[in-house]
Design a protein around this motif. Structure first.
Motif, mmCIF file in Angstrom:
data_model
loop_
_atom_site.group_PDB
_atom_site.id
_atom_site.type_symbol
_atom_site.label_atom_id
_atom_site.label_comp_id
_atom_site.label_asym_id
_atom_site.label_seq_id
_atom_site.Cartn_x
_atom_site.Cartn_y
_atom_site.Cartn_z
ATOM 1 N N TYR A 174 -5.209 4.828 6.637
ATOM 2 C CA TYR A 174 -6.310 4.485 7.535
ATOM 3 C C TYR A 174 -7.260 5.663 7.739
ATOM 4 C CZ TYR A 174 -8.892 3.723 11.831
ATOM 5 O OH TYR A 174 -9.904 3.648 12.755
ATOM 6 N N LEU A 175 -6.715 6.838 7.939
ATOM 7 C CA LEU A 175 -7.568 7.987 8.252
ATOM 8 C C LEU A 175 -8.547 8.297 7.118
ATOM 9 C CD1 LEU A 175 -5.024 10.393 10.010
ATOM 10 C CD2 LEU A 175 -6.731 8.881 11.052
ATOM 11 N N GLU A 176 -8.097 8.156 5.884
ATOM 12 C CA GLU A 176 -9.003 8.412 4.754
ATOM 13 C C GLU A 176 -10.180 7.444 4.757
ATOM 14 O OE1 GLU A 176 -7.511 9.899 0.766
ATOM 15 O OE2 GLU A 176 -5.710 8.887 1.537
ATOM 16 N N SER A 177 -9.960 6.224 5.241
ATOM 17 C CA SER A 177 -11.044 5.236 5.232
ATOM 18 C C SER A 177 -12.165 5.587 6.205
ATOM 19 C CB SER A 177 -10.475 3.850 5.568
ATOM 20 O OG SER A 177 -10.050 3.788 6.918
ATOM 21 N N VAL A 178 -11.880 6.449 7.200
ATOM 22 C CA VAL A 178 -12.917 6.851 8.158
ATOM 23 C C VAL A 178 -13.378 8.283 7.932
ATOM 24 C CG1 VAL A 178 -12.158 5.220 9.914
ATOM 25 C CG2 VAL A 178 -11.160 7.507 9.861
ATOM 26 N N GLY A 179 -12.883 8.931 6.862
ATOM 27 C CA GLY A 179 -13.370 10.256 6.504
ATOM 28 C C GLY A 179 -12.474 11.413 6.877
ATOM 29 N N VAL A 180 -11.277 11.156 7.403
ATOM 30 C CA VAL A 180 -10.353 12.244 7.726
ATOM 31 C C VAL A 180 -9.527 12.548 6.477
ATOM 32 C CG1 VAL A 180 -8.428 12.988 9.169
ATOM 33 C CG2 VAL A 180 -10.247 11.562 10.142
ATOM 34 N N PRO A 181 -9.552 13.782 5.977
ATOM 35 C CA PRO A 181 -8.878 14.092 4.716
ATOM 36 C C PRO A 181 -7.358 14.039 4.851
ATOM 37 C CG PRO A 181 -9.682 16.113 5.724
ATOM 38 C CD PRO A 181 -10.216 14.975 6.553
ATOM 39 N N LYS A 183 -3.423 -5.205 9.314
ATOM 40 C CA LYS A 183 -4.261 -5.961 8.398
ATOM 41 C C LYS A 183 -4.077 -5.436 6.976
ATOM 42 C CE LYS A 183 -9.104 -7.055 7.378
ATOM 43 N NZ LYS A 183 -10.516 -6.834 7.799
ATOM 44 N N GLY A 184 -3.627 -6.300 6.100
ATOM 45 C CA GLY A 184 -3.493 -5.942 4.699
ATOM 46 C C GLY A 184 -2.584 -4.753 4.476
ATOM 47 N N ASP A 185 -3.059 -3.816 3.638
ATOM 48 C CA ASP A 185 -2.256 -2.626 3.328
ATOM 49 C C ASP A 185 -2.420 -1.530 4.361
ATOM 50 O OD1 ASP A 185 -4.809 -1.770 2.817
ATOM 51 O OD2 ASP A 185 -4.421 -1.053 0.783
ATOM 52 N N GLY A 186 -3.236 -1.741 5.379
ATOM 53 C CA GLY A 186 -3.384 -0.761 6.455
ATOM 54 C C GLY A 186 -4.579 0.154 6.311
ATOM 55 N N ARG A 187 -5.370 -0.035 5.274
ATOM 56 C CA ARG A 187 -6.553 0.835 5.131
ATOM 57 C C ARG A 187 -7.632 0.501 6.151
ATOM 58 N NH1 ARG A 187 -6.038 3.566 0.267
ATOM 59 N NH2 ARG A 187 -4.508 2.641 -1.150
ATOM 60 N N GLY A 188 -7.710 -0.747 6.527
ATOM 61 C CA GLY A 188 -8.692 -1.152 7.510
ATOM 62 C C GLY A 188 -8.045 -1.461 8.848
ATOM 63 N N PRO A 189 -8.826 -1.488 9.916
ATOM 64 C CA PRO A 189 -8.255 -1.788 11.237
ATOM 65 C C PRO A 189 -7.959 -3.267 11.397
ATOM 66 C CG PRO A 189 -10.619 -1.507 11.409
ATOM 67 C CD PRO A 189 -10.267 -1.205 9.977
ATOM 68 N N GLY A 190 -7.121 -3.581 12.396
ATOM 69 C CA GLY A 190 -6.852 -4.968 12.734
ATOM 70 C C GLY A 190 -8.033 -5.592 13.437
ATOM 71 N N LEU A 191 -7.858 -6.831 13.854
ATOM 72 C CA LEU A 191 -8.958 -7.574 14.466
ATOM 73 C C LEU A 191 -9.489 -6.888 15.713
ATOM 74 C CD1 LEU A 191 -10.677 -10.171 14.444
ATOM 75 C CD2 LEU A 191 -8.888 -11.248 15.835
ATOM 76 N N PHE A 223 -14.450 4.527 16.023
ATOM 77 C CA PHE A 223 -14.036 5.850 15.571
ATOM 78 C C PHE A 223 -15.075 6.489 14.652
ATOM 79 C CE2 PHE A 223 -10.331 8.336 13.424
ATOM 80 C CZ PHE A 223 -10.757 9.489 14.044
ATOM 81 N N PRO A 224 -15.624 5.781 13.666
ATOM 82 C CA PRO A 224 -16.663 6.409 12.830
ATOM 83 C C PRO A 224 -17.877 6.880 13.633
ATOM 84 C CG PRO A 224 -15.815 4.439 11.760
ATOM 85 C CD PRO A 224 -15.248 4.454 13.144
#
Length: 279
Positions: free
Chosen positions: A115-122, A185-193, A256-257
């Motif tokens: 999840y963190l990588e999807s919002v830009g946290v390395p 949600k899914g594999d966890g890369r994106g947030p839930g509803l 968060f973004p």
């Protein structure tokens, strides 16, 4: 057995009129009943079928040149039978933490980093020291291990944990959030509803959150369904004189973004997380 009396008439003897006997069947091919029915010999057609099937499954069984070896449970095992003997390795279901560690990475923090990588946290940040206090003692959090698997019955998770970091980092901002609200949600890369759900924000803190400014009070985990990730992220305030902006303090669907865009001087330096499952 009969003798002709006339050219057109034959007298049958008693032996010819008697019921025919079945062919003699070897004892090995005699069907044995385990119930109350008496033993009855196998019919010739059934014997031929059984021999044909045996020849198809084990061609060497009827070979005249095959060595005669005594049958043992191992050698008598049919090749078509499923392997259910005790020598087969048992299939053990991995624990939730082990399964998550195997999900595409060697890092034990991989599940949170998705999840963190999807919002830009390395990825690859050091572990942040997070410790809860239960009725029996302290519980250090180690995400991605058995020490990072909890459920809602662990009521001590509702108490604010002890978080510590090195004083050389200066002023820092601490975040805690749940990206999986109300369910993953899914594999966890994106947030839930309703995710990410904001659980805690402290700014201007040095070495521990108690020495900072609490922008949003700590809220313990309460997953309604499934297993959620509760992630702690520590940001170093590269400009100690700059005020950290918090555009929204709404916990549900916290942006968060937008927070990261409004505070480009925040540098992620450490993180930690744990799983908490609904009852």
């Amino acid at each position: 057995h009969g003798s002709a009396v006339s050219p057109t008439k034959r007298v049958w003897t008693q032996s010819e009129c008697a019921p025919r006997r079945t062919h003699a069947i070897p004892p090995a091919l005699t069907a044995t009943h385990t119930g109350t029915m008496p033993r009855s010999p196998m019919r010739p057609a059934h014997a031929v079928f059984a021999l044909s099937l045996l020849t198809y499954i084990c061609p060497s069984a009827l070979s005249p040149t095959a060595p005669l070896t005594p049958l043992t449970p191992a050698s008598a095992r049919c090749p078509l039978r499923l392997k259910t003997d005790a020598t087969a390795p048992a299939r053990v279901k991995p624990s939730r933490a082990a399964a998550l560690r195997m999900r595409g990475g060697s890092s034990a923090l991989n599940d949170a980093e998705l999840y963190l990588e999807s919002v830009g946290v390395p990825p690859g940040l050091p572990r942040l020291s997070v410790t809860y206090t239960s009725e029996t003692g302290t519980v250090p959090v180690q995400g991605g291990t058995e020490e990072g698997d909890f459920d809602w019955s662990d009521f001590w998770l509702q108490r604010q944990p002890e978080v510590k970091w090195d004083e050389t980092l200066g002023k820092c901002t601490l975040l805690m959030l749940d990206p999986d609200a109300p369910d993953r949600k899914g594999d966890g890369r994106g947030p839930g509803l309703l995710g990410p759900w904001l659980h805690w924000i402290v700014t201007e803190a040095q070495t521990r959150p108690e020495k900072g400014v609490t922008m949003v009070e700590y809220m313990g985990p309460a997953p309604p369904a499934g297993t959620h990730r509760y992630i702690f992220i520590l940001f170093q305030q590269s400009d100690p004189d700059a005020e950290v902006a918090v555009p929204s303090r709404e916990r549900r669907r916290w942006n968060f973004p937008e927070f990261l865009q409004a505070n480009r001087g925040l540098v992620p330096v450490a993180m930690q997380y744990y799983h908490c499952a609904a009852n």
